[in-house]
Write a protein that holds these residues in place. Structure first.
Motif, mmCIF file in Angstrom:
data_model
loop_
_atom_site.group_PDB
_atom_site.id
_atom_site.type_symbol
_atom_site.label_atom_id
_atom_site.label_comp_id
_atom_site.label_asym_id
_atom_site.label_seq_id
_atom_site.Cartn_x
_atom_site.Cartn_y
_atom_site.Cartn_z
ATOM 1 N N ALA A 319 0.945 -0.917 0.141
ATOM 2 C CA ALA A 319 -0.081 0.070 -0.111
ATOM 3 C C ALA A 319 0.862 1.319 -0.001
ATOM 4 O O ALA A 319 0.675 2.253 -0.570
ATOM 5 N N LEU A 320 2.020 1.042 0.739
ATOM 6 C CA LEU A 320 3.017 2.377 0.777
ATOM 7 C C LEU A 320 3.397 2.566 -0.518
ATOM 8 O O LEU A 320 3.689 3.757 -1.178
ATOM 9 N N VAL A 322 2.103 1.690 -3.388
ATOM 10 C CA VAL A 322 1.407 2.338 -4.291
ATOM 11 C C VAL A 322 0.955 3.899 -4.136
ATOM 12 O O VAL A 322 0.927 4.648 -5.076
ATOM 13 N N TRP A 323 0.823 4.052 -2.914
ATOM 14 C CA TRP A 323 0.628 5.537 -2.460
ATOM 15 C C TRP A 323 1.929 6.218 -2.784
ATOM 16 O O TRP A 323 1.674 7.402 -3.204
ATOM 17 N N GLY A 324 3.076 5.748 -2.613
ATOM 18 C CA GLY A 324 4.235 6.688 -2.925
ATOM 19 C C GLY A 324 4.233 6.835 -4.479
ATOM 20 O O GLY A 324 4.862 7.912 -4.990
ATOM 21 N N VAL A 326 1.870 6.858 -6.625
ATOM 22 C CA VAL A 326 0.761 7.901 -6.813
ATOM 23 C C VAL A 326 1.381 9.242 -6.744
ATOM 24 O O VAL A 326 1.012 10.267 -7.633
ATOM 25 N N ARG A 327 1.867 9.365 -5.703
ATOM 26 C CA ARG A 327 2.134 10.831 -5.154
ATOM 27 C C ARG A 327 3.402 11.193 -6.178
ATOM 28 O O ARG A 327 3.284 12.438 -6.587
ATOM 29 N N ARG A 330 1.913 12.124 -9.224
ATOM 30 C CA ARG A 330 1.192 13.836 -9.466
ATOM 31 C C ARG A 330 2.137 14.601 -9.231
ATOM 32 O O ARG A 330 1.980 15.824 -9.905
#
Length: 365
Positions: A319-320, A322-324, A326-327, A330
């Motif tokens: 999850a981290l 994926v979040w990293g 995406v961030r 962006r």
């Protein structure tokens, strides 16, 4: 409770097995080739059966012998033996010592082993054993004496009264025994106590991080001098004593003084909470027919188990990531958009400046 045991002479087991195989083969061949025989041609075979129990007189039916006695004291009692065979039989009646088997059952010493505890305190008119011959369905009452030695130690001493009949079966001598439990409680300082030692635990994870299993292994010991059974409760706790599982309850069969038993329990539905605290509690109790030994105290033991939730950690790391990702995307897109806006603004400014320069020249600026 009565114990049934059958003993065979060790040096005849191989002969017995061989005889059984040959007899089976012969019977099969005879069934194919021989003519049927009449019933009168076959010798009758007696069926052997034993029934024995404590004499109850006019009181309640007894299933075992229970005595409370002082060192040096003697008591009188009687044993009822019935021949359930189809023919006359000669029975040997004697007493022997008891012990706990490896699986926790109540066992009696084999024939020929001399008793050294309660079994040696029983005599039949001064003799260690007695023989009686009974006709079919005939019953006899055999009196006996219980005498505790002068130096008998306080607490429970277990044994059994045995009715035995031996009969030949080919080259094998079969000893059929029926035993009845016997408990002698010697007066003195009674110490009813069950203890738990050697506790260890392991954890088996599951695909579901909240559905693992905790296996707990420990040793229960009768550290006192009173025969005790008990109720056992196993559970898993977490930080601050929070329950992490449904308690598992089971019975501990009777343990004679000095006996030990290794118990393994598996507790299901335990999550991977990193810190696990398996706890085992035993609640001692005595048989309902045994004398009351006084207050019984429960005992608990626990151990600590650290479980790394690899599945949960893997999901968190994923999850981290994926979040990293995406961030990062962006931020990169925002930076590119900002650069594009700055570039277009600069181009627009240069174009506007180029258009204003001829106008300034014509006006003489």
């Amino acid at each position: 409770m009565q114990i049934i045991r059958t003993a065979v002479r060790p040096n005849a087991r191989l002969l017995a097995a061989t005889a059984a195989v040959l007899a089976g083969a012969f019977a099969f061949g005879a069934a194919l080739t021989a003519a049927p025989a009449f019933a009168d041609d076959a010798a009758p075979v007696d069926e052997i059966g034993i029934s024995a129990q404590p004499v109850s007189d006019d009181g309640p039916l007894r299933t075992r012998f229970d005595y409370s006695i002082a060192p040096g004291q003697s008591l009188e009692d009687a044993y009822s033996v019935t021949n359930r065979s189809t023919g006359p039989q000669t029975f040997s009646v004697y007493a022997t010592d008891a012990y706990n088997t490896d699986d926790g059952a109540f066992g009696l010493l084999e024939s020929g082993v001399a008793p050294t505890d309660a079994g040696g305190w029983i005599s039949f008119s001064g003799a260690p054993s007695v023989q009686v011959t009974l006709q079919p369905d005939e019953t006899t009452t055999i009196p006996f004496t219980v005498r505790a030695p002068d130096d008998a130690t306080p607490g429970d001493h277990a044994g059994g009264l045995v009715a035995s009949v031996q009969s030949p079966d080919g080259q094998v001598l079969v000893d059929r025994r029926l035993g009845t439990r016997l408990y002698v409680r010697v007066a003195g300082d009674l110490q009813p106590s069950l203890s738990i030692a050697g506790i260890s635990a392991s954890y088996t994870p599951s695909l579901n991080p909240f559905a693992g299993e905790t296996t707990v292994t420990f040793t229960v010991r009768n550290a006192g001098n009173v025969a005790l059974s008990g109720a056992l409760k196993s559970e898993v706790r977490g930080l601050f004593g929070i329950g992490l599982s449904t308690p598992l309850e089971q019975d501990v069969s009777e343990m004679l003084p000095g006996s030990t038993r290794t118990v393994t329990t598996t507790i299901a539905g335990v999550g991977q909470w990193i810190y696990l605290n398996p706890v085992v509690t035993v609640y001692p109790r005595v048989d309902e027919t045994a004398p009351n030994p006084g207050p019984l105290t429960s005992v608990s033991r626990d151990t600590v188990l650290f479980v790394v939730p690899w599945m949960a950690l893997g999901l968190i790391v994923l999850a981290l990531l994926v979040w990293g990702g995406v961030r990062f995307v962006r931020r990169r897109d925002d930076a590119r958009a900002k650069e594009w806006m700055e570039y277009t603004e600069a181009v627009a400014r240069r174009k506007a400046d180029a258009e204003r320069e001829p106008e300034f020249a014509e006006s003489g600026a």
